[in-house]
Write a protein that holds these residues in place. Structure first.
Motif, PDB file in Angstrom:
ATOM      1  N   MET A   1     -22.491  11.118  31.499  1.00  0.00           N
ATOM      2  CA  MET A   1     -21.956  10.156  32.447  1.00  0.00           C
ATOM      3  C   MET A   1     -21.816  10.800  33.822  1.00  0.00           C
ATOM      4  O   MET A   1     -21.462  11.970  33.928  1.00  0.00           O
ATOM      5  N   PRO A   2     -22.101  10.041  34.877  1.00  0.00           N
ATOM      6  CA  PRO A   2     -21.901  10.587  36.217  1.00  0.00           C
ATOM      7  C   PRO A   2     -20.419  10.807  36.490  1.00  0.00           C
ATOM      8  O   PRO A   2     -19.554  10.177  35.863  1.00  0.00           O
ATOM      9  N   THR A   3     -20.126  11.711  37.406  1.00  0.00           N
ATOM     10  CA  THR A   3     -18.750  11.922  37.836  1.00  0.00           C
ATOM     11  C   THR A   3     -18.460  11.007  39.018  1.00  0.00           C
ATOM     12  O   THR A   3     -19.303  10.820  39.892  1.00  0.00           O
ATOM     13  N   THR A   4     -17.260  10.432  39.041  1.00  0.00           N
ATOM     14  CA  THR A   4     -16.862   9.538  40.121  1.00  0.00           C
ATOM     15  C   THR A   4     -15.513   9.983  40.654  1.00  0.00           C
ATOM     16  O   THR A   4     -14.551  10.126  39.888  1.00  0.00           O
ATOM     17  N   LYS A   5     -15.465  10.209  41.958  1.00  0.00           N
ATOM     18  CA  LYS A   5     -14.211  10.560  42.616  1.00  0.00           C
ATOM     19  C   LYS A   5     -14.048   9.687  43.851  1.00  0.00           C
ATOM     20  O   LYS A   5     -15.029   9.335  44.506  1.00  0.00           O
ATOM     21  N   THR A   6     -12.811   9.348  44.158  1.00  0.00           N
ATOM     22  CA  THR A   6     -12.512   8.565  45.352  1.00  0.00           C
ATOM     23  C   THR A   6     -11.803   9.448  46.358  1.00  0.00           C
ATOM     24  O   THR A   6     -10.840  10.144  46.010  1.00  0.00           O
ATOM     25  N   PHE A   7     -12.278   9.429  47.579  1.00  0.00           N
ATOM     26  CA  PHE A   7     -11.713  10.262  48.630  1.00  0.00           C
ATOM     27  C   PHE A   7     -11.217   9.402  49.779  1.00  0.00           C
ATOM     28  O   PHE A   7     -11.876   8.436  50.181  1.00  0.00           O
ATOM     29  N   GLY A   8     -10.066   9.759  50.312  1.00  0.00           N
ATOM     30  CA  GLY A   8      -9.541   9.077  51.482  1.00  0.00           C
ATOM     31  C   GLY A   8      -8.750   7.833  51.128  1.00  0.00           C
ATOM     32  O   GLY A   8      -8.698   7.386  49.981  1.00  0.00           O
TER      33      GLY A   8
END
Length: 230
Positions: A1-8
């Protein structure tokens, strides 16, 4: 699975573009055509979701989902609410228009920004062809000796002689544009921004532009953060 991160945190800039962009790209450190979209998000203060695919898992994503989103089956790709955005430089121009920044104000400034970007597109194509070829040891060496200097010399001459670029450090002089980010990113990817700018020692105007981009407050903070992966 791709990695998903939210920034800001969503900002007025996010309202201007219509939401929080979800950037889909390879997990290739802080490099490539997808990275320059992240770089604009960082500089503009845009919150964004960063979705990264390893090279091993990308074929499955391409086979099962990507061609439904982009008929060419290529990355980067940006999802923004109900919109599917493709082609990295078109995405940059689209965001620039929505933000009312990053492309210049007059037609002459917009033209000149496009000129520099198009030169870098040609440069990046040559770089990628040489660096990722089966005979990389020879092809990349030939590129560094013969091809890269043509682009460096040409861009140096453009920036130090064109009236739009001579009033400051950026392509548009005092104002940053998407072309500065595109030019910075190829210099970064081609290992010219590291080691005290050793690769740019014969190109002071390009080195000045690189310094100006890296000294932008949001970019400077980004480069010192764990969001920057090298």
């Amino acid at each position: 699975m791709p990695t998903t991160k939210t920034f800001g945190v969503p900002s007025p800039a996010n309202r201007a573009i219509g939401g929080v962009p979800e950037i889909h790209y390879f997990d290739s450190l802080s490099r490539g055509r997808g990275q320059v979209i992240r770089l604009m998000c960082e500089d503009a203060g845009l919150a964004y979701k960063d979705v990264r695919y390893s090279f091993d898992e990308f074929p499955s994503f391409k086979r099962e989902q990507l061609t439904d989103l982009n008929p060419l089956g290529s990355l980067p790709l940006v999802l923004l609410n109900d919109k599917i955005l493709t082609q990295s430089y078109a995405i940059l121009r689209h965001f620039a228009r929505q933000l009312g920044a990053y492309e210049g104000e007059t037609e002459e400034e917009k033209y000149w920004t496009d000129v520099i970007c198009d030169i870098v597109i040609d440069w990046r194509t040559k770089f990628v062809d040489a660096y990722f070829s089966d005979g990389r040891e020879q092809t990349y060496g030939d590129y560094c000796r013969n091809t890269r200097p043509v682009f460096l010399k040409g861009l140096e001459r453009h920036l130090e002689s064109h009236s739009t670029s001579t009033s400051g450090s950026f392509v548009l002089g005092q104002k940053i544009s998407y072309a500065d980010l595109v030019l910075y990113q190829i210099c970064h990817d081609d290992q010219l921004t590291q080691d005290g700018r050793a690769g740019l020692k014969e190109y002071p105007r390009l080195s000045q532009l690189v310094d100006a981009v890296e000294n932008r407050p949001n970019v400077k903070e980004f480069l010192a953060s764990d969001r920057y992966l090298g």
